[in-house]
Design a protein around this motif. Structure first.
Motif, PDB file in Angstrom:
ATOM      1  N   ALA A 117       0.827  -1.207   0.000  1.00  0.00           N
ATOM      2  CA  ALA A 117       0.000   0.000   0.000  1.00  0.00           C
ATOM      3  C   ALA A 117       0.864   1.262   0.000  1.00  0.00           C
ATOM      4  O   ALA A 117       0.577   2.226  -0.726  1.00  0.00           O
ATOM      5  CB  ALA A 117      -0.934  -0.005   1.212  1.00  0.00           C
ATOM      6  N   GLY A 118       1.925   1.264   0.787  1.00  0.00           N
ATOM      7  CA  GLY A 118       2.809   2.423   0.820  1.00  0.00           C
ATOM      8  C   GLY A 118       3.510   2.646  -0.500  1.00  0.00           C
ATOM      9  O   GLY A 118       3.683   3.790  -0.946  1.00  0.00           O
ATOM     10  N   LEU A 119       3.927   1.554  -1.143  1.00  0.00           N
ATOM     11  CA  LEU A 119       4.585   1.663  -2.439  1.00  0.00           C
ATOM     12  C   LEU A 119       3.626   2.229  -3.482  1.00  0.00           C
ATOM     13  O   LEU A 119       3.994   3.101  -4.272  1.00  0.00           O
ATOM     14  CB  LEU A 119       5.101   0.298  -2.881  1.00  0.00           C
ATOM     15  N   CYS A 120       2.393   1.744  -3.490  1.00  0.00           N
ATOM     16  CA  CYS A 120       1.415   2.231  -4.462  1.00  0.00           C
ATOM     17  C   CYS A 120       1.106   3.707  -4.228  1.00  0.00           C
ATOM     18  O   CYS A 120       0.938   4.473  -5.186  1.00  0.00           O
ATOM     19  CB  CYS A 120       0.138   1.396  -4.387  1.00  0.00           C
ATOM     20  N   ALA A 121       1.025   4.107  -2.973  1.00  0.00           N
ATOM     21  CA  ALA A 121       0.765   5.511  -2.673  1.00  0.00           C
ATOM     22  C   ALA A 121       1.908   6.385  -3.181  1.00  0.00           C
ATOM     23  O   ALA A 121       1.682   7.460  -3.765  1.00  0.00           O
ATOM     24  CB  ALA A 121       0.567   5.699  -1.171  1.00  0.00           C
ATOM     25  N   ALA A 122       3.137   5.936  -2.986  1.00  0.00           N
ATOM     26  CA  ALA A 122       4.292   6.689  -3.463  1.00  0.00           C
ATOM     27  C   ALA A 122       4.311   6.739  -4.990  1.00  0.00           C
ATOM     28  O   ALA A 122       4.638   7.775  -5.586  1.00  0.00           O
ATOM     29  CB  ALA A 122       5.575   6.058  -2.933  1.00  0.00           C
TER      30      ALA A 122
END
Length: 259
Positions: A117-122
């Protein structure tokens, strides 16, 4: 240098005729014969054959043979030599760099830590930064130009028909199905003329090497990046639709484009 194969292969494209032939074969996404390549690039067949074989010898193209007439058996003619892009990657970095190993290590750590999720947000934020102050992508043609500039090698093709509603695509059958036995058939409505649905698919994945090892993680990142780049509230949308040998994302008209 330990290995000059990549340098030698890339140097083959210095010749403008060779470069045009290579670009044409790559753009087709299928096997290309010598006659077709020669005609498309405006060179003689013998010259095209010479350069295509040179590109094959350098590992930039792969060659095979098949009958281009579509027939088989006696009278079908001899198989012709055909060419496609080689699957091997070629790159040169001076001085030497190894970004792939770094990317794979980061992907492995992100996957083990559950940071999807953090990677996709970035990735979505990065896509928005790349788009800047521009409005969401206006149509598939604009999306194709945007993606081509980033190396995705996009192309338009007809949308699949597996999800089509037969009652809408075959108005005659729908009308007959609704008529009661013995009743007069209602007057057929004039069919509406609509442009055939198209989708934008991409022959190249810029993250292919890492995506092969970590497909869910990297494909999700790629989708989020393109959502930020193209916009999520405009006339087009990106979604996952993985196919072998191609990018995992497809771009299509969104409901916001319905009239």
């Amino acid at each position: 240098m330990e290995d000059t194969q990549d340098i030698d292969a890339i140097a083959m494209l210095q010749d403008p005729v060779r470069r045009r032939l290579y670009a044409y074969v790559v753009a087709q996404g299928r096997e290309v014969g010598r006659n077709e390549a020669a005609e498309a690039t405006g060179v003689a067949r013998t010259l095209a054959a010479h350069h295509l074989d040179k590109l094959t010898g350098a590992g930039l193209l792969e060659s095979g043979s098949r009958r281009l007439t579509g027939r088989s058996g006696p009278g079908a003619g001899r198989p012709a030599k055909v060419y496609t892009r080689a699957s091997a990657e070629r790159s040169v970095s001076l001085p030497a760099r190894d970004y792939r190993t770094a990317a794979e290590l980061l992907a492995e750590a992100a996957e083990e830590a559950g940071l999807d999720a953090g990677l996709c947000a970035a990735a979505r934020r990065r896509g928005e930064e790349l788009r800047g102050s521009a409005a969401p992508c206006g149509d598939l043609d604009e999306a194709m130009r945007t993606l081509a500039a980033r190396g995705y090698e996009p192309h338009l093709e007809p949308a699949g028909s597996d999800t089509a509603d037969d009652s809408r695509t075959d108005p005659v059958a729908a009308t007959h199905g609704a008529a009661a036995p013995g009743a007069a058939a209602p007057a057929a409505a004039a069919p509406e003329t609509a442009a055939p649905a198209r989708v934008l698919r991409m022959r190249n994945c810029p993250f292919h090497a890492v995506a092969e090892r970590f497909p869910p993680l990297v494909c999700g990142m790629n989708l989020a990046l393109l959502e930020g780049l193209l916009g999520t509230d405009g006339p087009v949308r990106a979604r996952l639709d993985a196919r072998p040998g191609a990018c995992c994302v497809v771009v299509e008209n969104s409901k916001n484009n319905d009239h």
